[in-house]
Design an enzyme around this catalytic site. Structure first.
Site, mmCIF file in Angstrom:
data_model
loop_
_atom_site.group_PDB
_atom_site.id
_atom_site.type_symbol
_atom_site.label_atom_id
_atom_site.label_comp_id
_atom_site.label_asym_id
_atom_site.label_seq_id
_atom_site.Cartn_x
_atom_site.Cartn_y
_atom_site.Cartn_z
ATOM 1 N N GLN A 1 3.887 -16.584 -5.818
ATOM 2 C CA GLN A 1 2.898 -17.591 -6.219
ATOM 3 C C GLN A 1 1.682 -16.954 -6.914
ATOM 4 O OE1 GLN A 1 2.878 -20.855 -6.404
ATOM 5 N NE2 GLN A 1 4.914 -21.175 -5.545
ATOM 6 N N SER A 2 1.932 -15.939 -7.699
ATOM 7 C CA SER A 2 0.855 -15.230 -8.392
ATOM 8 C C SER A 2 0.108 -16.127 -9.379
ATOM 9 C CB SER A 2 1.467 -14.038 -9.133
ATOM 10 O OG SER A 2 0.589 -13.563 -10.130
#
Ligand SMILES: *Cc1c(COP(=O)(O)O)cnc(C)c1O
Length: 335
Positions: free
Chosen positions: A79-80
């Site tokens: 989930q960068s």
């Protein structure tokens, strides 16, 4: 000042709505009874829900374009925010974007590998590869073979934290200096979430070169050991100064380590409470992985009386709210 002139002459791809607003939070400040709290709204950079990576990417991709690259490869957790911002920036600039994402956060949500930032990565046309942490090196090798050598692929490290990426936050320091002068406020301290260290290195270098007495306090949200983060900031800072501002005096690297909780990507109850307070009193949404921990640090330090001598204090809202789509279970999960 020469550094700032030099900075303005660097290759840069305009991507963000800059300058971002700097605003006061009167109701939260009153509630806590400490200094006036101001927020630098880097969640409002405008690029695919915004965030601090926009500023870094302006310099990183500006340079990549000048060097003739058409293809970008970068890394992050699943989930960068950096990956999402890179995907959006590449879309805007007509670049091919490859993201190598690692399952390094033990957060459990049914949409974790498909929703929120991953969805935006794909919507923006990025090629997404998701692997376990121990597979990153081999996946990187494979992608490299597939995509071409160093001449064909511009490899951007996780978080966009290179000396070039950090320049985005030198520029942010300059914005803060200009805005605080116009508002006639002085910030002796600025808090922000710190992970891959580029934001902190840029801010420290920026305030030092502008001779602003603003202490930058990086709230560690990533490294199990505070020293690891401190060393990374110091190394990047040295890189910025060596390459771009030789002879400048090094600013101090200050890390606040008490707010990591169980680890990167894992919110905790006290942090969620601080975030709920900011939402109820100011309508301001922070994120559970980064900015929420910085907010918690500030709120807690005020409650402990550590900022009793301060009139005004600054908090960087670094973005990340797009991740909420896979963290809506946070309130049940940590209680
Ligand atoms: C990446 C990120 C940070 C941390 O910035 P670094 O330069 O990696 O230290 C803070 N907040 C958000 C929302 C981020 O995505």
């Amino acid at each position: 000042m020469a550094f700032i002139d030099w900075l303005h002459a660097q290759p840069r791809a305009p991507l963000g709505h800059l300058p971002t607003p700097l605003e006061m939070l009167p109701r939260l400040s009153d509630e806590l009874g400490g200094p006036r709290i101001w927020v630098k709204r880097d969640d409002c950079t405008g690029l695919a829900t915004g965030g601090n990576k926009t500023r870094k990417l302006e310099y990183l991709l500006g340079r990549a374009l000048e060097e003739g690259y058409r293809r970008i490869l970068t890394f992050g957790a699943v989930q960068s925010n950096h990956a999402r911002q890179t995907a959006a920036a590449c879309a805007r600039l007509g670049l091919e974007c490859h993201l190598l994402l690692s399952r390094r956060v033990p957060w459990s949500h049914p949409g974790y590998e498909k929703g929120a930032n991953v969805l935006f990565d794909r919507l923006c046309g990025a090629e997404v590869t998701i692997v376990d942490p121990h597979e990153v090196d081999s996946a990187f090798k494979r992608l490299r073979e597939q995509l071409g050598g160093p001449d064909e692929v511009c490899v951007v490290p996780a978080g966009g934290s290179t000396a070039v990426g950090a320049l985005g936050y030198v520029q942010c320091a300059e914005e803060v200096a200009t805005q605080s002068e116009a508002l006639d406020v002085h910030f002796a301290r600025m808090y922000h979430a710190s992970a891959s260290a580029g934001t902190q290195a840029g801010l420290v270098a920026g305030f030092a070169t502008l001779e602003q007495a603003t202490q930058v306090i990086g709230v560690n949200v990533f490294h199990p050991q505070a020293q690891t983060l401190k060393d990374r900031v110091a190394a990047l800072l040295a890189g910025v100064q060596e390459r771009f501002d030789p002879g400048s005096s090094a600013g101090a690297v200050t890390i606040e380590h008490g707010y990591l909780g169980e680890g990167y990507g894992l919110p905790n109850a006290a942090q969620l409470e601080a975030m709920a307070l900011a939402a109820r009193l100011e309508g301001l949404i922070f994120d559970p992985v980064y900015s929420g921990k910085a907010l918690h640090a500030l709120v807690d330090q005020i409650a402990l009386g550590r900022l009793a001598d301060q009139q005004d204090v600054l908090l960087l809202h670094s973005g990340g709210t797009s991740v909420w789509g896979v963290y809506e279970n946070a309130f049940e999960a940590v209680r």
